[in-house]
Design a protein around this motif. Structure first.
Motif, mmCIF file in Angstrom:
data_model
loop_
_atom_site.group_PDB
_atom_site.id
_atom_site.type_symbol
_atom_site.label_atom_id
_atom_site.label_comp_id
_atom_site.label_asym_id
_atom_site.label_seq_id
_atom_site.Cartn_x
_atom_site.Cartn_y
_atom_site.Cartn_z
ATOM 1 N N THR A 127 4.440 -6.329 48.337
ATOM 2 C CA THR A 127 5.803 -5.914 48.695
ATOM 3 C C THR A 127 5.870 -5.864 50.228
ATOM 4 O O THR A 127 4.829 -5.804 50.898
ATOM 5 C CB THR A 127 6.133 -4.505 48.170
ATOM 6 N N VAL A 128 7.107 -5.855 50.743
ATOM 7 C CA VAL A 128 7.256 -5.779 52.203
ATOM 8 C C VAL A 128 6.654 -4.470 52.748
ATOM 9 O O VAL A 128 5.912 -4.510 53.737
ATOM 10 C CB VAL A 128 8.736 -5.993 52.610
ATOM 11 N N PRO A 129 6.918 -3.300 52.130
ATOM 12 C CA PRO A 129 6.264 -2.086 52.655
ATOM 13 C C PRO A 129 4.731 -2.183 52.673
ATOM 14 O O PRO A 129 4.083 -1.692 53.599
ATOM 15 C CB PRO A 129 6.736 -0.975 51.699
ATOM 16 N N GLN A 130 4.145 -2.850 51.679
ATOM 17 C CA GLN A 130 2.678 -3.023 51.686
ATOM 18 C C GLN A 130 2.264 -3.909 52.866
ATOM 19 O O GLN A 130 1.272 -3.641 53.545
ATOM 20 C CB GLN A 130 2.191 -3.654 50.386
ATOM 21 N N ALA A 131 3.038 -4.958 53.135
ATOM 22 C CA ALA A 131 2.703 -5.864 54.252
ATOM 23 C C ALA A 131 2.835 -5.118 55.579
ATOM 24 O O ALA A 131 2.000 -5.294 56.479
ATOM 25 C CB ALA A 131 3.625 -7.088 54.223
ATOM 26 N N GLN A 132 3.856 -4.288 55.691
ATOM 27 C CA GLN A 132 4.032 -3.523 56.936
ATOM 28 C C GLN A 132 2.880 -2.540 57.120
ATOM 29 O O GLN A 132 2.363 -2.376 58.230
ATOM 30 C CB GLN A 132 5.374 -2.773 56.901
ATOM 31 N N ALA A 133 2.481 -1.895 56.011
ATOM 32 C CA ALA A 133 1.363 -0.940 56.099
ATOM 33 C C ALA A 133 0.083 -1.665 56.509
ATOM 34 O O ALA A 133 -0.707 -1.163 57.313
ATOM 35 C CB ALA A 133 1.172 -0.227 54.758
ATOM 36 N N LEU A 134 -0.114 -2.881 55.982
ATOM 37 C CA LEU A 134 -1.309 -3.658 56.343
ATOM 38 C C LEU A 134 -1.266 -4.017 57.831
ATOM 39 O O LEU A 134 -2.279 -3.885 58.536
ATOM 40 C CB LEU A 134 -1.393 -4.921 55.482
ATOM 41 N N ASP A 135 -0.102 -4.452 58.310
ATOM 42 C CA ASP A 135 0.026 -4.793 59.736
ATOM 43 C C ASP A 135 -0.335 -3.595 60.610
ATOM 44 O O ASP A 135 -1.065 -3.734 61.595
ATOM 45 C CB ASP A 135 1.473 -5.206 60.058
ATOM 46 N N THR A 136 0.202 -2.437 60.246
ATOM 47 C CA THR A 136 -0.059 -1.232 61.039
ATOM 48 C C THR A 136 -1.551 -0.921 61.053
ATOM 49 O O THR A 136 -2.144 -0.647 62.104
ATOM 50 C CB THR A 136 0.718 -0.033 60.442
ATOM 51 N N LEU A 137 -2.147 -0.985 59.872
ATOM 52 C CA LEU A 137 -3.576 -0.667 59.768
ATOM 53 C C LEU A 137 -4.420 -1.648 60.592
ATOM 54 O O LEU A 137 -5.298 -1.237 61.367
ATOM 55 C CB LEU A 137 -3.997 -0.723 58.293
ATOM 56 N N LEU A 191 0.304 4.524 46.243
ATOM 57 C CA LEU A 191 -1.026 4.539 45.604
ATOM 58 C C LEU A 191 -1.852 3.340 46.072
ATOM 59 O O LEU A 191 -3.038 3.446 46.389
ATOM 60 C CB LEU A 191 -0.895 4.478 44.075
ATOM 61 N N ILE A 192 -1.189 2.177 46.101
ATOM 62 C CA ILE A 192 -1.894 0.943 46.454
ATOM 63 C C ILE A 192 -2.343 0.973 47.913
ATOM 64 O O ILE A 192 -3.470 0.600 48.247
ATOM 65 C CB ILE A 192 -0.962 -0.275 46.239
ATOM 66 N N ILE A 193 -1.446 1.438 48.788
ATOM 67 C CA ILE A 193 -1.762 1.429 50.224
ATOM 68 C C ILE A 193 -2.951 2.358 50.499
ATOM 69 O O ILE A 193 -3.888 2.003 51.224
ATOM 70 C CB ILE A 193 -0.515 1.814 51.050
ATOM 71 N N ALA A 194 -2.944 3.538 49.873
ATOM 72 C CA ALA A 194 -4.067 4.469 50.077
ATOM 73 C C ALA A 194 -5.373 3.833 49.583
ATOM 74 O O ALA A 194 -6.428 3.947 50.219
ATOM 75 C CB ALA A 194 -3.791 5.780 49.349
ATOM 76 N N MET A 195 -5.292 3.142 48.451
ATOM 77 C CA MET A 195 -6.493 2.516 47.889
ATOM 78 C C MET A 195 -7.029 1.427 48.836
ATOM 79 O O MET A 195 -8.237 1.343 49.093
ATOM 80 C CB MET A 195 -6.146 1.919 46.514
ATOM 81 N N VAL A 196 -6.118 0.610 49.377
ATOM 82 C CA VAL A 196 -6.556 -0.478 50.264
ATOM 83 C C VAL A 196 -7.083 0.089 51.584
ATOM 84 O O VAL A 196 -8.080 -0.408 52.118
ATOM 85 C CB VAL A 196 -5.409 -1.484 50.501
ATOM 86 N N GLU A 197 -6.453 1.127 52.099
ATOM 87 C CA GLU A 197 -6.952 1.728 53.346
ATOM 88 C C GLU A 197 -8.396 2.178 53.152
ATOM 89 O O GLU A 197 -9.238 1.980 54.024
ATOM 90 C CB GLU A 197 -6.063 2.903 53.766
ATOM 91 N N GLY A 198 -8.659 2.763 51.995
ATOM 92 C CA GLY A 198 -10.036 3.192 51.685
ATOM 93 C C GLY A 198 -10.979 1.998 51.622
ATOM 94 O O GLY A 198 -12.067 2.000 52.199
ATOM 95 N N ALA A 199 -10.516 0.926 50.958
ATOM 96 C CA ALA A 199 -11.392 -0.242 50.758
ATOM 97 C C ALA A 199 -11.666 -0.975 52.072
ATOM 98 O O ALA A 199 -12.731 -1.586 52.236
ATOM 99 C CB ALA A 199 -10.750 -1.199 49.749
ATOM 100 N N LEU A 200 -10.730 -0.922 53.010
ATOM 101 C CA LEU A 200 -10.893 -1.673 54.264
ATOM 102 C C LEU A 200 -11.692 -0.911 55.324
ATOM 103 O O LEU A 200 -12.038 -1.482 56.359
ATOM 104 C CB LEU A 200 -9.523 -2.038 54.853
ATOM 105 N N GLY A 201 -11.962 0.350 55.045
ATOM 106 C CA GLY A 201 -12.695 1.164 56.025
ATOM 107 C C GLY A 201 -14.045 0.532 56.371
ATOM 108 O O GLY A 201 -14.839 0.224 55.483
ATOM 109 N N GLY A 202 -14.280 0.289 57.664
ATOM 110 C CA GLY A 202 -15.580 -0.226 58.092
ATOM 111 C C GLY A 202 -15.787 -1.710 57.846
ATOM 112 O O GLY A 202 -16.878 -2.228 58.062
#
Ligand code: AMP
Length: 217
Positions: free
Chosen positions: A86-96, A63-74
């Motif tokens: 969390t580590v998965p959140q940090a990995q998702a941020l790195d990928t994005l 839920l959090i990752i989807a929300m942040v991906e939306g917020a970081l758009g543009g």
């Protein structure tokens, strides 16, 4: 400027993020604020997040990752406050950020002892009849637990109460503290004493970021 604010609840990450936001005109993205907004608007995300927030538990990563991906758009400049946790959140941020070709400039680590954080987290008391707010450390009522104006009892918000505050710190230690090692390896960690005066903390952040970026004035 692309910065992550990392540290336990009560360490003053939000305060510093707001100061930097105003000074450098970068966007502060606080996942806690975004969730509270969703909750008060009654969105499906807000409803799902609500029970986790009341317990001081983490809202699920997906839920959090989807929300942040939306917020970081543009957005190409930002201060992230309260994410990743969390580590998965940090990995998702790195990928994005890799996909967007926008590497992080710095990760600010706010350091403080648990007892000091508990004292800070539980310091806020409110008069529920008028909304007047006290801080038992910096702005105490004349009589503990009693409002100066109407003489009635003061209350604490659910997530400021001792048990929830302890739980939030336990969650930080169990799930978020691992990010310190995760980011230390990147060479972008800036460690600051979270208990210093607000302006001293701001200065420490800026000189750390400046060393890493070489361009902040
Ligand atoms: P905060 O204002 O940052 O302390 O966040 C308030 C609450 O929102 C937390 O206690 C969590 O329940 C939830 N929350 C905020 N950010 C995150 C995150 N990155 N991951 C999971 N839950 C979060």
């Amino acid at each position: 400027m692309r910065i992550v604010m990392l540290g336990p609840p009560g360490a003053g990450k939000g305060t510093q993020a707001q100061i930097l936001e105003q000074r450098f005109n970068v966007w502060q993205i606080s996942t806690g604020d975004l969730l509270r907004m969703n909750r008060s608007e009654g969105t499906p995300l807000g409803k799902q997040a609500s029970e986790y927030m009341d317990r001081g538990a983490l809202v699920p990563d997906s839920l959090i990752i989807a929300m942040v991906e939306g917020a970081l758009g543009g957005v190409d400049s930002f201060i992230l406050d309260g994410f990743p946790r969390t580590v998965p959140q940090a990995q998702a941020l790195d990928t994005l950020l890799e996909q967007l070709a926008l590497p992080l400039d710095a990760v600010i680590l706010f350091q403080a002892a648990r007892e000091d954080l508990l004292a800070r987290l539980t310091a806020r008391w409110i008069n529920p009849r008028t909304g007047r707010s006290y801080n038992t450390i910096t702005m105490p009522p004349r009589t503990p637990g009693i409002d100066d104006d109407d003489g009635g009892p003061l209350e604490q918000r659910v997530d400021d109460q001792l048990e929830t505050a302890k739980n939030r710190l336990d969650v930080y230690e169990a799930q978020t503290a691992a990010l310190i090692e995760y980011y230390r390896g990147s060479g972008k960690l800036v460690e600051v004493d979270a208990l210093a005066e607000v302006s001293v903390v701001t200065h420490a952040i800026l000189s750390g970021v400046q060393k890493l970026m070489g361009v902040v004035s």
